[in-house]
Design a protein around this motif. Structure first.
Motif, PDB file in Angstrom:
ATOM      1  N   VAL A 204       4.530   0.671   6.747  1.00  0.00           N
ATOM      2  CA  VAL A 204       3.516   0.586   5.683  1.00  0.00           C
ATOM      3  C   VAL A 204       3.864  -0.532   4.713  1.00  0.00           C
ATOM      4  CG1 VAL A 204       2.403   1.851   3.788  1.00  0.00           C
ATOM      5  CG2 VAL A 204       3.092   3.073   5.869  1.00  0.00           C
TER       6      VAL A 204
ATOM      7  N   THR B 262       1.898  -2.910   1.257  1.00  0.00           N
ATOM      8  CA  THR B 262       0.759  -3.187   0.379  1.00  0.00           C
ATOM      9  C   THR B 262       0.711  -4.677   0.074  1.00  0.00           C
ATOM     10  OG1 THR B 262       0.891  -0.984  -0.597  1.00  0.00           O
ATOM     11  CG2 THR B 262      -0.290  -2.658  -1.874  1.00  0.00           C
TER      12      THR B 262
ATOM     13  N   ASP C 289      -4.249  -5.609  -2.819  1.00  0.00           N
ATOM     14  CA  ASP C 289      -3.868  -4.234  -3.124  1.00  0.00           C
ATOM     15  C   ASP C 289      -4.176  -3.237  -2.006  1.00  0.00           C
ATOM     16  OD1 ASP C 289      -2.794  -4.946  -5.647  1.00  0.00           O
ATOM     17  OD2 ASP C 289      -4.817  -4.911  -6.496  1.00  0.00           O
ATOM     18  N   ASP C 290      -4.681  -3.708  -0.855  1.00  0.00           N
ATOM     19  CA  ASP C 290      -4.831  -2.812   0.292  1.00  0.00           C
ATOM     20  C   ASP C 290      -3.441  -2.428   0.797  1.00  0.00           C
ATOM     21  OD1 ASP C 290      -7.598  -2.832   0.299  1.00  0.00           O
ATOM     22  OD2 ASP C 290      -7.798  -3.955   2.177  1.00  0.00           O
ATOM     23  N   THR C 291      -3.307  -1.191   1.201  1.00  0.00           N
ATOM     24  CA  THR C 291      -2.076  -0.703   1.825  1.00  0.00           C
ATOM     25  C   THR C 291      -2.352  -0.508   3.298  1.00  0.00           C
ATOM     26  OG1 THR C 291      -1.331   0.372  -0.203  1.00  0.00           O
ATOM     27  CG2 THR C 291      -0.369   1.171   1.867  1.00  0.00           C
TER      28      THR C 291
ATOM     29  N   THR D  93      -1.156   0.485   7.167  1.00  0.00           N
ATOM     30  CA  THR D  93      -0.244   1.257   7.997  1.00  0.00           C
ATOM     31  C   THR D  93      -0.343   0.708   9.404  1.00  0.00           C
ATOM     32  OG1 THR D  93      -0.513   3.225   6.634  1.00  0.00           O
ATOM     33  CG2 THR D  93       0.356   3.553   8.861  1.00  0.00           C
TER      34      THR D  93
ATOM     35  N   ASN E  94      -6.204   0.491   6.958  1.00  0.00           N
ATOM     36  CA  ASN E  94      -6.025   0.398   5.507  1.00  0.00           C
ATOM     37  C   ASN E  94      -5.916   1.797   4.906  1.00  0.00           C
ATOM     38  OD1 ASN E  94      -8.675   1.383   5.246  1.00  0.00           O
ATOM     39  ND2 ASN E  94      -9.542  -0.628   4.807  1.00  0.00           N
ATOM     40  N   GLN E  95      -5.819   1.845   3.586  1.00  0.00           N
ATOM     41  CA  GLN E  95      -5.619   3.105   2.865  1.00  0.00           C
ATOM     42  C   GLN E  95      -6.802   4.059   3.027  1.00  0.00           C
ATOM     43  OE1 GLN E  95      -5.864   0.092   1.491  1.00  0.00           O
ATOM     44  NE2 GLN E  95      -7.558   0.153   0.053  1.00  0.00           N
ATOM     45  N   ASN E  96      -7.948   3.569   3.491  1.00  0.00           N
ATOM     46  CA  ASN E  96      -9.124   4.418   3.726  1.00  0.00           C
ATOM     47  C   ASN E  96      -9.225   4.830   5.191  1.00  0.00           C
ATOM     48  OD1 ASN E  96      -9.941   4.105   0.987  1.00  0.00           O
ATOM     49  ND2 ASN E  96     -10.753   2.094   1.520  1.00  0.00           N
ATOM     50  N   ASP E  97      -8.149   4.589   5.965  1.00  0.00           N
ATOM     51  CA  ASP E  97      -8.087   4.883   7.398  1.00  0.00           C
ATOM     52  C   ASP E  97      -9.113   4.065   8.192  1.00  0.00           C
ATOM     53  OD1 ASP E  97      -6.727   6.134   9.521  1.00  0.00           O
ATOM     54  OD2 ASP E  97      -8.322   7.631   9.720  1.00  0.00           O
TER      55      ASP E  97
END
Length: 166
Positions: A25, A27, A101-103, A105, A127-130
């Motif tokens: 992970v 960011t 600022d996107d994370t 995975t 991204n952080q929103n899957d």
């Protein structure tokens, strides 16, 4: 005493099994985006110029596609198989933009083991929103010898930002 986050340990070819998976992970910060531009030489204004990017199809600055690709490399090099891996091939398909600022995975999964210690991995980046941002496959030569290392300490590099005009 060392924290387990400070240790890199590989997974050897013999230890890897089809279906094994791992994640990594990271960011995207302003500094990392600018440093990636500096290191790669890719200074496309869609990455660096807010006014230009506002007029683009994305309506805002986006990350370099290869920043996501470099995270796959980092996952293979540090998580699975880890130290001693040799990166041979990578396919990438960019599905949606990565923004500041996107994370992300990075999901690696062993698809198959081949002769000469070659291993094929599926690479799914979300991204952080899957939401899937990148998909692809990687081929590596997996290490045959078990290795454990202390993670090297890297300098903290920051960029001096210009104050807003006005």
């Amino acid at each position: 005493m060392s924290d387990s986050l400070d240790i890199l340990e590989n997974i050897t070819y013999d230890e890897l099994q089809e279906g094994d998976s791992a994640t990594y992970v990271r960011t995207l910060t302003e500094d990392e985006l600018v440093l990636f531009a500096a290191v790669s030489g890719d200074v496309n204004p869609v990455h660096l110029d807010s006014e230009f990017a506002a007029e683009s199809m994305f309506r805002e600055r986006i990350a370099h596609g290869m920043w996501s690709g470099s995270l796959i490399s980092a996952a293979l090099a540090t998580v699975m198989p880890g130290p001693g891996s040799i990166y041979l091939e990578q396919s990438l398909s960019f599905k949606r933009p990565v923004k500041l600022d996107d994370t992300l995975t990075i999901n690696l999964k062993v698809i198959s083991k081949e002769r000469k210690n070659r291993v094929i991995f599926s690479c799914d980046v979300r991204n952080q929103n899957d939401e899937q941002v990148v998909i692809g496959e990687a081929k590596v030569i997996a290490p045959t010898q078990k290795m454990t290392f202390n993670k090297p300490r890297l300098p903290k590099i920051t960029i001096e930002h210009e104050p807003p005009a006005g």
